[in-house]
Design an enzyme around this catalytic site. Structure first.
Site, PDB file in Angstrom:
ATOM      1  N   ARG A  41       0.918  -1.165  -0.046  1.00 37.89           N
ATOM      2  CA  ARG A  41       0.185   0.273  -0.038  1.00 37.89           C
ATOM      3  C   ARG A  41       1.013   1.280  -0.016  1.00 37.89           C
ATOM      4  O   ARG A  41       0.487   2.268  -0.548  1.00 37.89           O
ATOM      5  CB  ARG A  41      -1.109  -0.139   1.208  1.00 37.89           C
ATOM      6  CG  ARG A  41      -2.341  -0.943   1.078  1.00 37.89           C
ATOM      7  CD  ARG A  41      -3.404  -0.831   1.963  1.00 37.89           C
ATOM      8  NE  ARG A  41      -2.940  -1.582   3.024  1.00 37.89           N
ATOM      9  CZ  ARG A  41      -3.199  -2.593   3.698  1.00 37.89           C
ATOM     10  NH1 ARG A  41      -4.040  -3.401   2.847  1.00 37.89           N
ATOM     11  NH2 ARG A  41      -2.764  -3.151   4.929  1.00 37.89           N
ATOM     12  N   ALA A  74     -16.948  -9.708  -7.068  1.00 43.05           N
ATOM     13  CA  ALA A  74     -15.904  -9.083  -7.860  1.00 43.05           C
ATOM     14  C   ALA A  74     -16.182  -9.098  -9.481  1.00 43.05           C
ATOM     15  O   ALA A  74     -15.924  -8.052 -10.109  1.00 43.05           O
ATOM     16  CB  ALA A  74     -14.628  -9.491  -7.545  1.00 43.05           C
ATOM     17  N   CYS A 119      -2.716 -14.241  -2.821  1.00 41.99           N
ATOM     18  CA  CYS A 119      -2.149 -14.805  -1.533  1.00 41.99           C
ATOM     19  C   CYS A 119      -2.276 -16.174  -1.535  1.00 41.99           C
ATOM     20  O   CYS A 119      -2.052 -17.048  -0.505  1.00 41.99           O
ATOM     21  CB  CYS A 119      -2.847 -14.143  -0.469  1.00 41.99           C
ATOM     22  SG  CYS A 119      -4.650 -14.579  -0.519  1.00 41.99           S
TER      23      CYS A 119
HETATM   24  N1  SAH Z   1      -7.671  -5.824   0.171  1.00 43.71           N
HETATM   25  C1  SAH Z   1      -7.963  -6.123   1.547  1.00 43.71           C
HETATM   26  C2  SAH Z   1      -7.720  -7.485   1.872  1.00 43.71           C
HETATM   27  C3  SAH Z   1      -8.733  -8.565   0.991  1.00 43.71           C
HETATM   28  S1  SAH Z   1      -9.213  -9.796   1.793  1.00 43.71           S
HETATM   29  C4  SAH Z   1      -6.660  -5.407   2.156  1.00 43.71           C
HETATM   30  O1  SAH Z   1      -5.444  -5.104   1.649  1.00 43.71           O
HETATM   31  O2  SAH Z   1      -7.033  -5.214   3.650  1.00 43.71           O
HETATM   32  C5  SAH Z   1     -10.319 -10.233   0.573  1.00 43.71           C
HETATM   33  C6  SAH Z   1     -11.663  -9.864   0.699  1.00 43.71           C
HETATM   34  O3  SAH Z   1     -12.292 -10.063  -0.444  1.00 43.71           O
HETATM   35  C7  SAH Z   1     -12.523  -9.763   1.786  1.00 43.71           C
HETATM   36  O4  SAH Z   1     -12.900  -8.515   2.219  1.00 43.71           O
HETATM   37  C8  SAH Z   1     -13.605 -10.696   1.296  1.00 43.71           C
HETATM   38  O5  SAH Z   1     -15.082 -10.012   2.092  1.00 43.71           O
HETATM   39  C9  SAH Z   1     -14.011 -10.385  -0.125  1.00 43.71           C
HETATM   40  N2  SAH Z   1     -14.284 -11.381  -1.022  1.00 43.71           N
HETATM   41  C10 SAH Z   1     -14.302 -12.677  -1.084  1.00 43.71           C
HETATM   42  N3  SAH Z   1     -14.867 -13.231  -2.088  1.00 43.71           N
HETATM   43  C11 SAH Z   1     -15.481 -12.031  -3.013  1.00 43.71           C
HETATM   44  C12 SAH Z   1     -15.809 -11.813  -4.309  1.00 43.71           C
HETATM   45  N4  SAH Z   1     -16.380 -13.200  -4.951  1.00 43.71           N
HETATM   46  N5  SAH Z   1     -16.493 -10.877  -4.763  1.00 43.71           N
HETATM   47  C13 SAH Z   1     -16.067  -9.653  -3.883  1.00 43.71           C
HETATM   48  N6  SAH Z   1     -15.334  -9.782  -2.755  1.00 43.71           N
HETATM   49  C14 SAH Z   1     -14.874 -10.885  -2.244  1.00 43.71           C
END
Ligand code: SAH
Length: 394
Positions: A208, A274, A334
């Protein structure tokens, strides 16, 4: 004592800490004779001392080394020294108050994660052996930093492999609803019990920070799988004009909105899958200068690799379609089981599909408070590629 079969000490001598059950000389030392979490001496077939380890006869990784010094059996002192060394490392990195304090094997404390949120510590124990050491661990945490609360958020899937229950426990103090984070001069809150992992993803902190140089004033930013908005808010702080957070969790997005306000900004929130969200944004003709893809691990087990690769490829393809010419894609994974070259291949395949030209500006990994253990590939899991994307034919 736990004895290995002939030749099976090699990986351990090279620095790895794990013993797999098929490496044990079960004729001489049957695993069934050990209790889950028991401490043993580990010896080679030739009777060479290899270290002190804890055992779980029910797990495929049936033992993990805690100490290689014959004169230093794992006791309360050793645990405290390891925790103190890990804390000193984080202090030297710049922030021992908001950081991953212990990253398991890489800090020679296999099966243990500790994240520090100021005066609250949230821990995760993955193994029966670490469970058995909870008392000395808790005492050491108390002696070293005297936090207001220590919470065990023991709900990781790794516990299933050790036949351990999922549980949220308070070692002392009160269970806070949320944890507070300071990162890059910004302040965030994240849900604890209802949150992901221990609450915050410290593994992306350095990335970040890295993002900042790529955010031009007025930039439009899309933060996909945003969780509580860490990337989006860092970009707004850097001068982005708008940031849209996409996540499937409404709790995450509520926190993202509140976190933006907390830092004098606002975000747009889109609660959706997503893939669907990016398709919809494209249909609306939206464009962004920066797209961050930080999805959950699509590949949890080896057998998910082919499906996972396809998912990463599709996600990156959708992101490329939303980028303005000359924009930046930050593509993360990850999934330990997805090698960096495989994520690169997914990005490149997506680029070819859409006739985009991609230049990788930075190939990054996890923040330094998640050190890699060079002998333990499993400690290296996070990939973050910073990619410049143009429509020029490459
Ligand atoms: N970018 C964040 C961490 C992401 S963790 C950071 O840096 O803090 C992954 C995230 O993806 C979680 O918040 C979860 O709710 C979301 N997620 C999981 N599957 C998803 C999907 N199919 N579409 C959108 N979001 C999703």
């Amino acid at each position: 004592m736990l004895r290995l079969k002939r030749g099976e000490e090699r990986r351990l001598l090279a620095g790895h800490l794990w013993v797999f059950s098929n490496e044990v000389d079960t004729a001489r030392t049957p695993l069934a004779q050990f209790a889950a979490g028991e401490l043993v001496q580990l010896r080679s077939w030739r009777d060479a001392f290899l270290g002190y380890a804890y055992v779980n006869p029910h797990a495929l990784i049936c033992a993990r080394i805690l100490s290689r010094a014959a004169a230093q059996p794992p006791d309360a002192q050793l645990i405290e020294r390891r925790l103190a060394a890990a804390l000193a490392l984080r202090a030297s990195l710049g922030d021992a108050h908001h950081c991953r304090w212990v990253f398991g094997e890489s800090d020679l404390l296999p099966g243990l994660v500790l994240d520090r949120y100021g005066d609250v510590v949230v821990g995760q124990i993955a193994t029966a052996g670490m469970e058995a050491l909870r008392e000395p661990l808790e005492s050491a945490v108390r002696r070293l930093i005297e936090p207001r609360a220590l919470i065990w958020k023991n709900d990781s899937a790794a516990r299933d492999l050790e036949q351990l229950p999922h549980q949220l426990q308070v070692a002392w103090g009160e269970l806070p609803a949320e944890v507070a984070i300071l990162e890059g001069g910004l302040s965030f809150a994240a849900p604890l019990a209802a949150g992901q992992k221990t609450g915050w993803f410290y593994d992306q902190s350095a990335n970040r920070a890295r993002l900042r140089r790529y955010v031009a004033p007025g930039a439009r930013v899309l933060d996909v799988c945003s969780y509580v908005g860490g990337w989006a808010i860092a970009a707004l702080h850097q001068g982005a004009a708008r940031a849209c957070c996409v996540d499937s969790s409404s709790t995450a997005l509520e926190y993202a909105a509140a976190n933006a306000v907390r830092n004098g900004k606002t975000i747009e929130a889109l609660r959706a899958d997503a893939f669907d969200a990016m398709q919809e944004l494209a249909a609306r003709g939206e464009q962004f200068d920066v797209v961050v893809l930080d999805p959950p691990a699509f590949i949890k087990r080896k057998k998910d690799i082919p499906q996972g690769q396809a998912a990463y490829r599709k996600l990156n393809q959708l992101a490329l379609g939303l980028l303005a010419d000359g924009g930046l894609l930050v593509s993360c994974s990850c999934s330990y089981h997805l090698a960096p070259e495989e994520l690169l291949a997914a990005i490149q395949s997506a680029a070819r599909h859409g006739a985009h030209f991609v230049q990788i500006l930075e190939a990054a990994g996890q923040s330094p408070d998640h050190p890699l253990h060079p002998a333990i590939p499993e400690t290296r899991y996070l990939k973050a590629f910073f990619c410049r994307v143009t429509r020029a034919v490459g």
